[in-house]
Enzyme design. Structure first.
Site, PDB file in Angstrom:
ATOM      1  N   SER A   1       0.871  -1.197  -0.105  1.00 14.34           N
ATOM      2  CA  SER A   1       0.101  -0.023   0.155  1.00 14.34           C
ATOM      3  C   SER A   1       0.650   1.305   0.007  1.00 14.34           C
ATOM      4  O   SER A   1       1.723   1.332  -1.003  1.00 14.34           O
ATOM      5  CB  SER A   1      -1.002   0.035   1.131  1.00 14.34           C
ATOM      6  OG  SER A   1      -2.070   1.025   1.065  1.00 14.34           O
TER       7      SER A   1
ATOM      8  N   HIS B   1      -4.140  -1.953  -4.406  1.00 13.17           N
ATOM      9  CA  HIS B   1      -5.731  -2.042  -4.049  1.00 13.17           C
ATOM     10  C   HIS B   1      -6.525  -2.100  -5.346  1.00 13.17           C
ATOM     11  O   HIS B   1      -7.570  -1.518  -5.233  1.00 13.17           O
ATOM     12  CB  HIS B   1      -6.066  -1.260  -3.255  1.00 13.17           C
ATOM     13  CG  HIS B   1      -5.331  -1.355  -1.736  1.00 13.17           C
ATOM     14  ND1 HIS B   1      -4.905  -2.433  -1.045  1.00 13.17           N
ATOM     15  CD2 HIS B   1      -4.636  -0.305  -1.081  1.00 13.17           C
ATOM     16  CE1 HIS B   1      -4.291  -2.246   0.033  1.00 13.17           C
ATOM     17  NE2 HIS B   1      -4.159  -0.807  -0.013  1.00 13.17           N
TER      18      HIS B   1
END
Length: 240
Positions: A129, A164
Site C-alpha cells: 500500500s 488495491h
C-alpha cells in the site's frame, strides 16, 4: 570506493498484515541471498502503530531471519547510528498507511536519503500500500481523504503505482482517469495478492497467491485513451 548494486524494489499486494498463508512474505525472503536476512519493518505510514509492529514481529520471528523495527515517532538512534542500522539491512519492509505523511516524516529524519543509499548497496526495498507507493515517481492514494494522485515519491521506480486495484471501490476508475489526464504518468496497478519485483526499474518477476489476481501496466495514448495490460503472474507454490 563502494560498489553500486542493482537497485531492487518489490511491490506487495499483501503480506503478514492481510494474508494468513504467508506466501508473499516467503517469496520476498527468497529474493535475498543471505542465509538469515536482516529484515527491518518501517511502520511510519501508520504512525508506528503498536498493533502493526506486533503483527510484523509475530510473523517474522518464526521465520529464518532477523527482524527489527525502525520507529521514527519514538526515535532513539542518532544520525550515524541510523545510517549504520539501515545500511546493514538485507530487506527494508515498509507498512501501509498514509503515503504523504510517510514521505514527509522520512525527509525530516533523512531516511529518504539513507534508503536510496541502502538500495544502491544491495538492500531490497519493499512494502504494501503506502509502502509500495513510496518507491515510485508518483502514486494513487487516499492520503488526503478522497482518492487522488500524489506527484511525489522516491523515484526508484519510474512511473506511478496504484495499490488495491481490485479491492477498494473507485480505485480502478480513479487511477485510469489520473493517467488519462496526465496527472500521473503510466504505471503499475496491483491487485491484492500480487507481488512484483523490479531491478533498476525493470520488472523481473510477478507472482500471485491467488489465481485470479493480476498486475497491470496502465498507460494513455496521445488522445488520452487508457489501456491496461495484464502481466503474467506466477502462481506461488501452496496457493489455492
Amino acid at each position: 570506493m563502494v560498489a553500486v548494486s542493482a537497485r531492487r524494489v518489490a511491490l506487495l499486494g499483501g503480506g503478514f498484515s492481510t494474508d494468513e498463508d504467508g506466501l508473499l512474505d516467503d517469496w520476498l525472503l527468497n529474493q535475498v541471498r543471505s542465509p538469515r536476512p536482516k529484515v527491518c519493518f518501517v511502520p511510519t505510514a501508520s504512525g508506528d502503530a503498536p498493533a502493526y509492529i506486533d503483527q510484523f514481529l509475530s510473523a517474522f520471528k518464526s521465520r529464518n531471519c532477523e527482524p527489527s523495527v525502525l520507529s521514527l515517532f519514538r526515535r532513539e538512534l542518532d544520525e550515524e547510528a541510523l545510517r549504520t542500522f539501515l545500511l546493514s539491512q538485507d530487506v527494508v519492509y515498509v507498512g501501509g498507511g498514509n503515503t504523504a505523511n510517510l514521505l514527509a516524516v522520512w525527509r525530516a529524519h533523512g531516511v529518504d536519503r539513507l534508503l536510496l543509499e541502502a538500495c544502491s548497496r544491495g538492500t531490497l526495498l519493499c512494502g504494501i500500500s503506502a509502502g509500495a507507493n513510496c518507491w515510485a515517481e508518483g502514486s494513487h492514494t487516499d492520503s488526503f481523504g478522497p482518492l487522488t494522485f500524489l506527484q511525489d515519491g522516491l523515484g526508484l521506480l519510474p512511473g506511478s503505482v496504484c495499490p488495491h486495484y481490485d479491492s477498494e471501490p473507485g480505485r480502478r476508475t480513479s487511477f485510469r482517469e489520473t493517467v488519462a489526464n496526465g496527472m500521473l504518468s503510466a504505471g503499475w496497478a496491483l491487485e491484492d495478492g500480487v507481488g512484483a519485483l523490479f531491478t533498476d526499474g525493470r520488472l523481473e518477476e510477478a507472482v500471485t497467491r491467488t489465481p485470479e489476481a493480476r498486475l497491470y501496466w496502465v498507460q494513455a495514448d496521445e488522445v488520452h485513451e487508457v489501456t491496461e495490460e495484464a502481466l503474467p503472474c506466477r502462481l506461488l507454490h501452496g496457493a489455492t
